[in-house]
Design a protein around this motif. Structure first.
Motif, PDB file in Angstrom:
ATOM      1  N   ASP A   1       9.922  20.216 -15.669  1.00 30.30           N
ATOM      2  CA  ASP A   1      11.399  21.142 -15.580  1.00 30.30           C
ATOM      3  C   ASP A   1      12.262  20.312 -15.171  1.00 30.30           C
ATOM      4  O   ASP A   1      13.380  20.447 -15.779  1.00 30.30           O
ATOM      5  CB  ASP A   1      11.169  22.455 -14.951  1.00 30.30           C
ATOM      6  N   VAL A   2      12.255  19.701 -13.941  1.00 30.11           N
ATOM      7  CA  VAL A   2      13.541  18.890 -13.318  1.00 30.11           C
ATOM      8  C   VAL A   2      13.929  17.628 -14.403  1.00 30.11           C
ATOM      9  O   VAL A   2      15.232  17.663 -14.554  1.00 30.11           O
ATOM     10  CB  VAL A   2      12.895  18.484 -12.107  1.00 30.11           C
ATOM     11  N   VAL A   3      12.824  16.930 -14.863  1.00 34.56           N
ATOM     12  CA  VAL A   3      13.086  15.709 -15.768  1.00 34.56           C
ATOM     13  C   VAL A   3      13.779  16.270 -17.018  1.00 34.56           C
ATOM     14  O   VAL A   3      14.744  15.729 -17.516  1.00 34.56           O
ATOM     15  CB  VAL A   3      11.829  15.118 -16.229  1.00 34.56           C
ATOM     16  N   ALA A   4      13.421  17.446 -17.722  1.00 38.29           N
ATOM     17  CA  ALA A   4      14.061  17.836 -18.816  1.00 38.29           C
ATOM     18  C   ALA A   4      15.477  18.350 -18.382  1.00 38.29           C
ATOM     19  O   ALA A   4      16.311  18.072 -19.517  1.00 38.29           O
ATOM     20  CB  ALA A   4      13.097  19.117 -19.213  1.00 38.29           C
ATOM     21  N   ALA A   5      15.776  18.972 -17.433  1.00 37.24           N
ATOM     22  CA  ALA A   5      17.093  19.343 -17.341  1.00 37.24           C
ATOM     23  C   ALA A   5      17.912  18.016 -17.036  1.00 37.24           C
ATOM     24  O   ALA A   5      18.938  17.841 -17.544  1.00 37.24           O
ATOM     25  CB  ALA A   5      17.303  20.072 -15.706  1.00 37.24           C
ATOM     26  N   ALA A   6      17.369  16.993 -16.352  1.00 37.12           N
ATOM     27  CA  ALA A   6      18.064  15.780 -16.192  1.00 37.12           C
ATOM     28  C   ALA A   6      18.417  15.166 -17.706  1.00 37.12           C
ATOM     29  O   ALA A   6      19.472  14.642 -17.952  1.00 37.12           O
ATOM     30  CB  ALA A   6      17.437  14.764 -15.342  1.00 37.12           C
ATOM     31  N   ASP A   7      17.373  15.211 -18.507  1.00 36.88           N
ATOM     32  CA  ASP A   7      17.668  14.707 -19.817  1.00 36.88           C
ATOM     33  C   ASP A   7      18.752  15.271 -20.751  1.00 36.88           C
ATOM     34  O   ASP A   7      19.255  14.770 -21.487  1.00 36.88           O
ATOM     35  CB  ASP A   7      16.178  14.815 -20.453  1.00 36.88           C
TER      36      ASP A   7
ATOM     37  N   GLY B   1      21.526  16.505 -19.550  1.00 42.96           N
ATOM     38  CA  GLY B   1      22.724  16.125 -18.680  1.00 42.96           C
ATOM     39  C   GLY B   1      23.010  16.769 -17.390  1.00 42.96           C
ATOM     40  O   GLY B   1      23.996  16.627 -16.704  1.00 42.96           O
ATOM     41  N   SER B   2      21.982  17.655 -16.879  1.00 47.39           N
ATOM     42  CA  SER B   2      21.950  18.096 -15.553  1.00 47.39           C
ATOM     43  C   SER B   2      21.995  17.522 -14.491  1.00 47.39           C
ATOM     44  O   SER B   2      21.144  16.411 -14.322  1.00 47.39           O
ATOM     45  CB  SER B   2      21.194  19.425 -15.558  1.00 47.39           C
ATOM     46  N   GLU B   3      22.822  17.365 -13.465  1.00 50.19           N
ATOM     47  CA  GLU B   3      22.626  16.672 -12.264  1.00 50.19           C
ATOM     48  C   GLU B   3      21.911  17.278 -11.195  1.00 50.19           C
ATOM     49  O   GLU B   3      21.754  16.724 -10.037  1.00 50.19           O
ATOM     50  CB  GLU B   3      24.206  16.280 -11.854  1.00 50.19           C
TER      51      GLU B   3
ATOM     52  N   VAL C   1      22.093  24.476 -21.700  1.00 48.85           N
ATOM     53  CA  VAL C   1      22.347  23.658 -20.432  1.00 48.85           C
ATOM     54  C   VAL C   1      23.221  22.455 -21.159  1.00 48.85           C
ATOM     55  O   VAL C   1      24.346  21.963 -20.732  1.00 48.85           O
ATOM     56  CB  VAL C   1      21.351  22.829 -20.187  1.00 48.85           C
ATOM     57  N   GLU C   2      22.976  22.049 -22.550  1.00 52.42           N
ATOM     58  CA  GLU C   2      23.819  20.995 -23.235  1.00 52.42           C
ATOM     59  C   GLU C   2      25.253  21.651 -23.120  1.00 52.42           C
ATOM     60  O   GLU C   2      26.308  21.067 -22.943  1.00 52.42           O
ATOM     61  CB  GLU C   2      23.490  20.656 -24.514  1.00 52.42           C
ATOM     62  N   GLY C   3      25.425  22.658 -23.579  1.00 57.87           N
ATOM     63  CA  GLY C   3      26.790  23.525 -23.832  1.00 57.87           C
ATOM     64  C   GLY C   3      27.576  23.776 -22.547  1.00 57.87           C
ATOM     65  O   GLY C   3      28.688  23.499 -22.240  1.00 57.87           O
ATOM     66  N   ALA C   4      26.603  23.925 -21.276  1.00 55.60           N
ATOM     67  CA  ALA C   4      27.510  23.931 -19.855  1.00 55.60           C
ATOM     68  C   ALA C   4      27.771  22.714 -19.675  1.00 55.60           C
ATOM     69  O   ALA C   4      28.846  22.614 -19.091  1.00 55.60           O
ATOM     70  CB  ALA C   4      26.469  24.753 -19.079  1.00 55.60           C
ATOM     71  N   VAL C   5      27.033  21.622 -19.781  1.00 50.98           N
ATOM     72  CA  VAL C   5      27.546  20.448 -19.407  1.00 50.98           C
ATOM     73  C   VAL C   5      28.795  20.215 -20.345  1.00 50.98           C
ATOM     74  O   VAL C   5      29.910  19.484 -19.543  1.00 50.98           O
ATOM     75  CB  VAL C   5      26.489  19.129 -19.770  1.00 50.98           C
ATOM     76  N   ASP C   6      28.846  20.392 -21.579  1.00 58.19           N
ATOM     77  CA  ASP C   6      30.167  19.944 -22.398  1.00 58.19           C
ATOM     78  C   ASP C   6      31.215  20.899 -21.877  1.00 58.19           C
ATOM     79  O   ASP C   6      32.375  20.409 -21.684  1.00 58.19           O
ATOM     80  CB  ASP C   6      29.945  20.292 -23.939  1.00 58.19           C
TER      81      ASP C   6
END
Length: 214
Positions: free
Chosen positions: A179-185, A187-189, A152-157
């Protein structure tokens, strides 16, 4: 936070799920939407739920039997479409064509990809958003945001390096509010999910659990 529920071809009642989506969307600051099968788009849109197509083809009006025309999806009430889901992979040129077709019809676009490298390529095509979904985790109940946060972090970058205006969502195994909170943390929108709601005995309760921590 954008929460998009993909109904795939699960044996659920699309109108009942859409009613749940519409009801929960009114109670939260999150944006909640549903993507039914093409044949159900109009019925689902009539519930008032934000409705997305699962796919549109890179075509224009004409001789295209068996394809999904972006304008037809929009006429049925869709406001956006998934493109290149792992269960409906396209060649890069066709992904580009589908994005162009969706833009032509006024549909928002989320282009799915397996990993950060593919996310970068997808972002270069100018969709509204990209979604990273490692296929091995889809439908497992093991969320990518916890099982493989580096993806996820790599995708955001990767998306940010190409076009900062392209939002990044994540999917695969998302089923709870944590799971949603973890995704937001990370960098996922937003998140994509399917079985956690589509297969739930009480879709409204499942959605409420997703948005409760937000």
């Amino acid at each position: 936070m954008f929460i998009l529920v993909n109904l795939k071809t699960y044996p659920c009642d699309p109108v009942a799920v859409a009613d749940a989506v519409a009801a929960v969307d009114e109670t939260t600051d999150a944006r909640v939407a549903v993507a039914p099968q093409a044949a159900h788009l109009e019925r689902v849109a009539e519930t008032g739920a934000e409705t997305w197509a699962q796919h549109v083809d890179p075509i224009d009006y004409g001789s295209n039997t068996g394809h999904t025309l972006a304008e037809t999806a929009a006429d049925a009430g869709a406001v956006g479409t998934l493109i290149n889901h792992s269960e409906h992979r396209l060649k890069l040129a066709d992904v580009d064509g589908s994005v162009r077709a969706a833009d032509r019809a006024g549909l928002e676009t989320v282009v799915c990809a397996n990993n950060p490298a593919q996310i970068g390529a997808a972002a270069a095509l100018g969709p509204d958003a990209v979604a990273v979904e490692p296929p091995a985790l889809i439908g497992t109940g093991t969320p990518v945001s916890q099982a493989d946060p580096e993806v996820v972090e790599g995708a955001v970058d990767a998306a940010r390096n190409v076009d900062e205006d392209v939002a990044v969502l994540c999917g695969a195994g998302i089923s709870t509010g944590d799971d949603v909170v973890a995704a937001a943390d990370l960098g996922s929108e937003g998140v994509l999910l399917a079985s956690g709601v589509a297969k739930a005995d009480d879709p409204k309760a499942a959605l409420e659990d997703l948005v409760d921590p937000l």
